[in-house]
Write an enzyme that holds these catalytic residues in place. Structure first.
Site, PDB file in Angstrom:
ATOM      1  N   ASP A 173      20.059  81.911 118.417  1.00 10.82           N
ATOM      2  CA  ASP A 173      20.346  82.886 119.461  1.00 10.82           C
ATOM      3  C   ASP A 173      20.453  82.157 120.790  1.00 10.82           C
ATOM      4  O   ASP A 173      20.005  81.022 120.941  1.00 10.82           O
ATOM      5  CB  ASP A 173      19.232  83.942 119.490  1.00 10.82           C
ATOM      6  CG  ASP A 173      19.555  85.108 120.395  1.00 10.82           C
ATOM      7  OD1 ASP A 173      20.725  85.233 120.802  1.00 10.82           O
ATOM      8  OD2 ASP A 173      18.645  85.895 120.694  1.00 10.82           O
ATOM      9  N   ASP A 181      19.413  90.214 111.649  1.00 10.76           N
ATOM     10  CA  ASP A 181      18.204  89.381 111.722  1.00 10.76           C
ATOM     11  C   ASP A 181      17.078  90.208 112.291  1.00 10.76           C
ATOM     12  O   ASP A 181      17.311  91.167 113.049  1.00 10.76           O
ATOM     13  CB  ASP A 181      18.435  88.159 112.616  1.00 10.76           C
ATOM     14  CG  ASP A 181      18.279  88.508 114.093  1.00 10.76           C
ATOM     15  OD1 ASP A 181      17.196  88.256 114.650  1.00 10.76           O
ATOM     16  OD2 ASP A 181      19.230  89.061 114.686  1.00 10.76           O
ATOM     17  N   CYS A 197       9.778  93.147  90.828  1.00  4.62           N
ATOM     18  CA  CYS A 197      10.069  92.057  91.767  1.00  4.62           C
ATOM     19  C   CYS A 197       9.685  90.729  91.111  1.00  4.62           C
ATOM     20  O   CYS A 197       8.577  90.597  90.565  1.00  4.62           O
ATOM     21  CB  CYS A 197       9.300  92.243  93.072  1.00  4.62           C
ATOM     22  SG  CYS A 197       9.581  90.918  94.271  1.00  4.62           S
ATOM     23  N   CYS A 219       9.503  87.772  92.727  1.00  4.77           N
ATOM     24  CA  CYS A 219       9.083  86.782  93.718  1.00  4.77           C
ATOM     25  C   CYS A 219       7.780  86.128  93.278  1.00  4.77           C
ATOM     26  O   CYS A 219       7.053  86.636  92.413  1.00  4.77           O
ATOM     27  CB  CYS A 219       8.934  87.406  95.109  1.00  4.77           C
ATOM     28  SG  CYS A 219       7.435  88.382  95.365  1.00  4.77           S
ATOM     29  N   CYS A 274       4.604  88.455  93.517  1.00  6.99           N
ATOM     30  CA  CYS A 274       4.499  89.527  92.521  1.00  6.99           C
ATOM     31  C   CYS A 274       4.265  88.991  91.112  1.00  6.99           C
ATOM     32  O   CYS A 274       3.667  89.667  90.271  1.00  6.99           O
ATOM     33  CB  CYS A 274       5.750  90.399  92.546  1.00  6.99           C
ATOM     34  SG  CYS A 274       5.835  91.465  94.010  1.00  6.99           S
ATOM     35  N   HIS A 307       6.955  88.016  99.655  1.00  7.47           N
ATOM     36  CA  HIS A 307       7.452  89.235  99.011  1.00  7.47           C
ATOM     37  C   HIS A 307       8.396  90.011  99.920  1.00  7.47           C
ATOM     38  O   HIS A 307       9.446  90.489  99.474  1.00  7.47           O
ATOM     39  CB  HIS A 307       6.299  90.148  98.594  1.00  7.47           C
ATOM     40  CG  HIS A 307       6.789  91.515  98.216  1.00  7.47           C
ATOM     41  ND1 HIS A 307       7.368  91.801  96.996  1.00  7.47           N
ATOM     42  CD2 HIS A 307       6.858  92.676  98.935  1.00  7.47           C
ATOM     43  CE1 HIS A 307       7.765  93.059  96.966  1.00  7.47           C
ATOM     44  NE2 HIS A 307       7.455  93.610  98.133  1.00  7.47           N
TER      45      HIS A 307
END
Length: 433
Positions: free
Chosen positions: A117, A307, A346, A348, A351, A376
């Protein structure tokens, strides 16, 4: 320097023909699928370090790091692009140090795309530490002992810490300085400096500053300069700003000046207005957007990129993002004896290895809890956008939106703004088919 009054009256015309013509060398953008009902689309954004499918959510590592998440972990989640902040990296550790390390990618050991940015958001979030004139913005360092720690809190800036004696006391962020810093950082894409307070004056100044950024942009073969559309909630100013900035024929365009507390009923209308006035063959980025409902609705309105610090920030307060109901506050007693993962489907790391009960136990005591929940939450955001893309490719996006909203709001109490926004692009939430 030309006055705001002359430019606003049209007595001064920017010499667009005299600006460098070099854009597009470091970016290609192809629309691959279009929803037959809404403005949603799937595109392929090719950048120097990775290929990014849009709509995409970009996790935010303000100071070249996501809080509590390693770059290797981010890669395992399938993330292709993240965001860092020019202002903070310019203050600490400094652009020269990052450049000496081989650029931001090598400095943080991240071989995929990085967006930086311009530092313009800090003109608002750190307004009491800054002053603005035509030349640029003068910031007092929030890391300095001379700064009030009140403005270095987590509620104001994601990554500021109340540390005294580090960083420079002041920084003058001109458009040229912003580009210089971002060039040294080596980001794949970066943004022109913009100004937010006093809307009309700020819009015209943003256009003038964009032209200065264009003139200062030199590394055109490896970096992309995006413009940021301003104009507040004024539709006339937004359309004018789109028109002026599109004349510069930049690689992409961001919708700025939102996500600052405005009413959602105003927010979606500005987003839709801007996407309708920006080129179809360029990426459109809505800055600072990260709530799941916002991501889905804005995708329906034609946005490609997003974002936000939200998924990692809310994780530090023990909140996990989920499909059913939106979120789980894992600090609550109800999860003490719950031995299921955050979400059953999930995959991930969190999880697959830890339970709600375990996270409930460590949430208020161990820093690793925020790391596990952040992993997560980022996985949730990335998977949500993957589902959005898949539904668009199958031309099933309206059905996906209805199912998503039902899961987010099981009792059917949809936010009025979301109902109106989706209705404007042909999705009627009151009908099942």
């Amino acid at each position: 320097m030309f006055s705001d009054e002359l430019l606003m009256r049209g007595m001064f015309k920017a010499n667009v023909e005299g600006l460098p013509k070099f854009f597009g060398e470091a970016l290609s953008f192809q629309v691959e699928a279009q929803c037959s009902v809404t403005k949603a689309r799937v595109s392929r954004l090719t950048l120097p370090h990775s290929v990014v499918e849009t709509p995409v959510f970009m996790p935010v590592g303000t100071c070249a790091t996501l809080k509590g998440v390693l770059p290797e972990q981010l890669k395992c989640l399938g993330c292709e692009i993240m965001l860092s902040n020019t202002y903070h990296l310019g203050i600490r550790p400094g652009a020269d140090l990052v450049q000496s390390a081989g650029g931001l990618h090598k400095f943080m050991n991240w071989d995929r795309s990085v967006l930086t940015d311009s530092g313009g958001f800090q003109m608002v979030s750190l307004c009491k530490l800054s002053s603005v004139d035509e030349n640029g913005v003068t910031f007092q360092s929030p890391y300095s002992a001379n700064s009030d720690a009140e403005f270095c809190s987590e509620s104001k800036e994601e990554s500021l810490e109340s540390e005294s004696g580090s960083g420079k006391d002041t920084m003058l962020m001109t458009p040229e300085k912003s580009i210089e810093i971002q060039t040294k950082l080596g980001a794949d894409s970066y943004y022109a400096t913009r100004r937010r307070p006093r809307v009309e004056e700020a819009m015209w100044r943003s256009i003038r500053w964009l032209d200065r950024c264009i003139s200062a942009h030199v590394n055109t073969s490896n970096q992309n300069l995006f413009a940021i559309i301003q104009g507040g909630l004024d539709s006339t100013l937004r359309v004018k700003c789109c028109s002026e900035m599109v004349k510069r024929d930049l690689p992409g365009y961001a919708i700025g000046g939102l996500s600052g507390g405005e009413e959602k009923s105003d927010f979606w209308k500005v987003v839709s207005l801007c996407t309708g006035n920006l080129p179809r063959n360029k990426p459109r980025y809505c800055m600072g957007v990260g709530y799941a409902v916002d991501l889905v609705v804005c995708s329906a309105l034609g946005v490609d990129m997003y974002d936000c610090v939200f998924p990692t920030r809310t994780a530090r307060f023990g909140t996990a993002l989920v499909k059913n109901g939106g979120s789980l506050k894992l600090t609550q007693e109800v999860y003490k004896w719950d031995f299921s993962p955050i979400e059953d489907d999930c995959d991930c790391f969190t999880c697959k290895n830890y339970t709600r009960s375990y996270l409930n136990e460590i949430c208020c005591h161990e820093p690793v809890a925020s790391s596990l929940i952040s992993i997560h939450n980022i996985a949730y955001q990335l998977n949500l956008m993957k589902s959005v893309r898949e539904s668009i490719r199958k031309d099933e996006f309206p059905c996906f939106v209805k199912t998503f909203m039902k899961m987010q709001f099981p009792e059917g109490m949809y936010p009025n703004w979301a109902v109106e926004a989706l209705s404007s692009v042909g999705i009627d939430l009151s009908r099942d088919t």
